[in-house]
Motif scaffolding. Structure first.
Motif, short mmCIF file in Angstrom:
data_model
loop_
_atom_site.label_atom_id
_atom_site.label_comp_id
_atom_site.label_asym_id
_atom_site.label_seq_id
_atom_site.Cartn_x
_atom_site.Cartn_y
_atom_site.Cartn_z
N VAL A 49 0.83 -1.21 0.00
CA VAL A 49 0.00 0.00 0.00
C VAL A 49 0.86 1.26 0.00
O VAL A 49 0.51 2.29 -0.58
N LEU A 50 2.04 1.17 0.60
CA LEU A 50 2.92 2.32 0.74
C LEU A 50 3.60 2.72 -0.57
O LEU A 50 4.01 3.87 -0.73
N ILE A 51 3.73 1.79 -1.53
CA ILE A 51 4.59 2.01 -2.69
C ILE A 51 4.24 3.28 -3.45
O ILE A 51 5.11 4.13 -3.69
N LEU A 52 3.00 3.45 -3.87
CA LEU A 52 2.62 4.61 -4.70
C LEU A 52 2.76 5.94 -3.97
O LEU A 52 3.38 6.87 -4.51
N THR A 180 12.16 2.83 -2.60
CA THR A 180 10.76 2.52 -2.89
C THR A 180 10.65 1.66 -4.15
O THR A 180 9.92 0.67 -4.19
N GLY A 184 9.31 -2.11 -4.35
CA GLY A 184 8.20 -2.44 -5.24
C GLY A 184 8.54 -3.61 -6.15
O GLY A 184 7.72 -4.52 -6.35
N PHE A 193 2.07 -8.04 -4.42
CA PHE A 193 1.33 -6.85 -4.82
C PHE A 193 0.15 -7.28 -5.68
O PHE A 193 0.32 -7.89 -6.73
N HIS A 197 -4.41 -3.72 -3.61
CA HIS A 197 -3.39 -2.84 -3.06
C HIS A 197 -3.26 -1.56 -3.88
O HIS A 197 -2.93 -0.51 -3.33
N SER A 201 -3.42 2.01 -2.38
CA SER A 201 -2.23 2.85 -2.57
C SER A 201 -2.59 4.19 -3.20
O SER A 201 -2.05 5.23 -2.83
N GLY A 204 -4.10 6.24 -0.57
CA GLY A 204 -3.02 6.73 0.29
C GLY A 204 -2.30 7.90 -0.34
O GLY A 204 -1.92 8.86 0.35
#
Length: 248
Positions: A49-52, A180, A184, A193, A197, A201, A204
């Motif tokens: 979820v954090l990637i983007l 990052t 990813g 992934f 997600h 993302s 987020g």
């Protein structure tokens, strides 16, 4: 449906807070987001979820500085080592998916807060960069693969280079962007992934941008040093909570 709505709302609030922190002090979004998201979901899902949000906000930070090519020439060995170590460690151990991931994340948050609070004032000779940079990058990559947090030891190392303020912000953006991307790649290669997600993302990202906008507005009306102190103390408490939760 109520559970899904509650989770969606919680994710949005986490990224508003994380973006707010980044807007005020220029960093902290991935660290805050990973710390709180692991209260809602497994670490590997939190990292996905954090990637983007992490990628877009750090590219934004990276592109805002004036000396990208100079920093790339100086820091490329560190970045290559970090990216390689992240993917290699994830392939070996599984990205942010080991039994000790939550404990490791909690420990990383506590250690990061302690290092940031300590008035060390470290400085490094330029001659040490060609060999120390790759070591720091590789170590950061391993920590990233295990915990989803990529501030240690990269941030103290970059601070010890005594860069001017604009170069430091851009160097942090460069390091976080590479980390990052590497995380990813590791998550995709490991099948961690998935389509849901991407929606979380994107949510987020929008929430983080709103939080950054608010933080940048309020930065002129508050003392960043005081905010940073309370932020680090809160991060230390969150890290201790994650460690105790994982152990007990």
């Amino acid at each position: 449906m109520p559970d899904a709505l509650a989770t969606t709302t919680a994710i949005a609030l986490v990224f508003i807070l994380a973006g707010f922190v980044k807007g005020v002090i220029g960093m902290g979004l991935p660290t805050v987001a990973m710390g709180f998201l692991t209260l809602l979901m497994p670490p590997a899902e939190a990292a996905a979820v954090l990637i983007l949000p992490s990628f877009v906000t750090n590219v934004w930070q990276l592109a805002a500085g004036p000396r990208l090519m100079v920093l790339l020439r100086r820091l490329w060995l560190m970045q290559v080592a970090g990216a390689f170590a992240t993917v290699a460690a994830a392939r070996w151990l599984g990205p942010v998916n080991s039994a000790a991931a939550v404990t490791g994340l909690g420990a990383a948050l506590v250690l990061y807060a302690l290092v940031s609070l300590a008035p060390l004032g470290l400085g490094l000779p330029t001659a040490a960069e060609p060999w120390l940079g790759p070591i720091v990058g590789a170590t950061t990559g391993i920590v990233t693969a295990l915990t989803g947090v990529f501030v240690l030891p990269a941030v103290p190392y970059l601070q010890a280079l005594r860069l001017d303020a604009e170069d430091l912000v851009q160097a942090l953006g460069l390091s976080f962007t590479v980390s990052t991307l590497a995380l990813g790649v590791a998550l995709v290669a490991d099948g961690q992934f998935h389509a849901p997600h991407l929606g979380a993302s994107l949510l987020g990202l929008l929430a983080a941008i709103a939080g950054m906008w608010l933080g940048q507005i309020l930065r002129t009306r508050m003392r960043p040093a005081s905010f940073r102190l309370w932020f680090l103390l809160g991060l230390m408490g969150l890290g201790a909570h994650l460690m105790l939760r994982a152990i007990l």
